[in-house]
Design a protein around this motif. Structure first.
Motif, PDB file in Angstrom:
ATOM      1  N   GLY A 192      22.499 -11.915 116.807  1.00 55.73           N
ATOM      2  CA  GLY A 192      22.444 -11.205 118.073  1.00 55.73           C
ATOM      3  C   GLY A 192      23.702 -10.397 118.329  1.00 55.73           C
ATOM      4  O   GLY A 192      23.634  -9.259 118.823  1.00 55.73           O
ATOM      5  N   ALA A 193      24.860 -10.973 117.982  1.00 57.01           N
ATOM      6  CA  ALA A 193      26.108 -10.232 118.132  1.00 57.01           C
ATOM      7  C   ALA A 193      26.131  -9.017 117.210  1.00 57.01           C
ATOM      8  O   ALA A 193      26.590  -7.932 117.589  1.00 57.01           O
ATOM      9  N   PHE A 194      25.627  -9.210 115.997  1.00 56.21           N
ATOM     10  CA  PHE A 194      25.547  -8.097 115.046  1.00 56.21           C
ATOM     11  C   PHE A 194      24.607  -7.011 115.574  1.00 56.21           C
ATOM     12  O   PHE A 194      24.897  -5.809 115.470  1.00 56.21           O
ATOM     13  N   ASP A 195      23.508  -7.440 116.172  1.00 56.61           N
ATOM     14  CA  ASP A 195      22.540  -6.490 116.715  1.00 56.61           C
ATOM     15  C   ASP A 195      23.113  -5.747 117.919  1.00 56.61           C
ATOM     16  O   ASP A 195      22.884  -4.549 118.098  1.00 56.61           O
ATOM     17  N   SER A 196      23.866  -6.448 118.758  1.00 60.11           N
ATOM     18  CA  SER A 196      24.438  -5.829 119.956  1.00 60.11           C
ATOM     19  C   SER A 196      25.597  -4.902 119.656  1.00 60.11           C
ATOM     20  O   SER A 196      26.052  -4.183 120.548  1.00 60.11           O
ATOM     21  N   SER A 197      26.085  -4.921 118.433  1.00 61.50           N
ATOM     22  CA  SER A 197      27.229  -4.072 118.101  1.00 61.50           C
ATOM     23  C   SER A 197      26.903  -2.584 118.253  1.00 61.50           C
ATOM     24  O   SER A 197      27.813  -1.766 118.388  1.00 61.50           O
TER      25      SER A 197
END
Length: 420
Positions: A67-72
């Motif tokens: 999710g953090a990778f996606d929100s980047s």
């Protein structure tokens, strides 16, 4: 450690190329974006293993990282806002490159030199030692000391006869080969599950601007407002992704047999993934339906469903591979499924051409076709459910046999199920 350093280097070089690109050297953006994509996928792959440290919450942490990778992607919204306030692109991308210093410090002082095992041994520690506990390391550093002799004596007393007895009574089942995992139906349907929904997301992002222009009748103010709303929702991916992991962990916790064999624990993992896989496919259908409605305000709901579904998709992809297949093949299988799904995503380009050249920028009919295409994703959770039923029947038949017969056939049973 080497892979993490490579990913950080690619990321730094990519951002510096963007920082120093100009209108005359715009060609630098091609290698920059390529390096950024390669470095990003390597970075997420080497960091997802941190979930191994959290035991029962492993799926939650893996999905949180995804999710953090996606929100980047929301970083570019920040860049857009700061650029409108007068900051130069060079200044902002140099600052982003400088952030890699933190990743270097974390790599050398927090992350292990190789990989984090799963399940984690009781005496395992991470940080500068990245090996064993401090007391273990201290006693083994001086094996002739009193503590060292006592530690070795206790270790030999505990591990010697006991380990021989364990090997005689309950031999370790062989790990399924990479080829058998990659050629199994579990992997094949999982690839289809990921590919159809990933293609749907890529097509939506690629046709977002012409769709907004078509629905707003070319109103640039409305296009800017909806584009900013879409970019802002991407920031929420890090908040949505852990829901999927929590769902799998809680479902698994209620059914998992902690005292059972590894085959039973893997079965509990697969059973916990069925609801997650089906829910992700259902979200994608709802997202596709909203994207097909030619009403501009409805697209706010589309943006929300898109970010929730994308978070569930990539987090669930990594969590399923970690649960359904041997950990030794996780990196290879994750890379293979991402590479093959990327090949399927090439279909977006003829769809773009169809929308632009034939449908006059209106993706309505393409969206309707994609709803039918996305329904294929439901095959995967159905297949996993049937596989769990088959393994339960096989395990039930083995439980009715005498212990000696059951121990003799355990390796054969687990080898067959992992290949399928």
């Amino acid at each position: 450690m080497v892979t993490r350093l490579i990913s950080i280097s690619l990321y730094t070089v990519a951002t510096l190329l963007v920082a120093f690109s100009t209108a005359a050297s715009a060609w630098l953006l091609f290698p920059a974006l390529s390096l950024l994509a390669i470095g990003g996928i390597l970075f997420i792959m080497t960091n997802m293993q941190v979930g191994n440290l959290f035991g029962r919450h492993r799926s939650t942490i893996i999905t949180l990282y995804n999710g953090a990778f996606d929100s980047s992607s929301a970083v570019f919204l920040l860049i857009k806002v700061l650029y409108e306030q007068g900051l130069t692109l060079m200044t902002m991308f140099i600052c982003i490159s400088a952030c890699s210093i933190w990743h270097l410090v974390r790599t050398f002082f927090l992350m292990p030199r190789t990989h984090i095992p799963y399940p984690v041994p009781e005496d395992y520690s991470y940080g500068i030692t990245c090996q064993k506990s401090a007391s273990y390391s201290l006693s083994m550093a001086n094996p002739d000391s009193q503590d060292g002799v006592r530690h070795r004596s206790v270790e030999e007393a505990e591990k010697g006869p006991k380990s021989l007895l364990d090997r005689a009574v309950a031999p370790e089942p062989p790990v399924a080969s990479f080829r058998s995992c990659a050629c199994s139906w579990l992997f094949t349907w999982h690839l289809l599950w990921l590919s159809v929904m990933q293609l749907r997301h890529y097509l939506f992002i690629g046709t977002l601007n012409p769709m907004l222009a078509h629905l707003s009748r070319g109103d640039q103010h409305k296009i800017s407002v909806y584009t900013n709303a879409f970019a802002f929702t991407q920031l929420c991916g890090v908040l949505c992704a852990p829901w999927n992991g929590i769902l799998m962990d809680r479902h698994k916790r209620g059914k998992k047999n902690e005292g059972g064999t590894e085959a039973l624990k893997t079965l509990a993992d697969l059973r916990s993934a069925v609801l997650s896989l089906a829910l992700t496919a259902g979200q994608c259908v709802l997202f596709s339906i909203c994207a097909s409605v030619p009403v501009l305000p409805v697209q706010y709901a589309t943006f929300i469903l898109q970010v929730v579904n994308r978070s569930f998709l990539y987090g669930g992809n990594a969590a399923f591979i970690a649960m359904a297949f041997p950990l030794a093949h996780f990196g290879k299988l994750y890379g293979l499924v991402m590479a093959l799904s990327a090949i399927v995503s090439i279909l977006q380009y003829p769809c773009f051409a169809l929308v632009k050249d034939v449908l006059d920028g209106d993706p309505f009919y393409v969206n309707i076709s994609l709803i039918i295409f996305v329904l294929l994703a439901f095959i995967h959770p159905i297949n996993v459910f049937l596989e769990c039923r088959r393994r339960e029947r096989a395990a039930g038949g083995a439980a009715d046999k005498p212990p000696a017969v059951m121990e003799g056939e355990r390796t054969h049973l687990e080898g067959d199920t992992s290949a399928n």
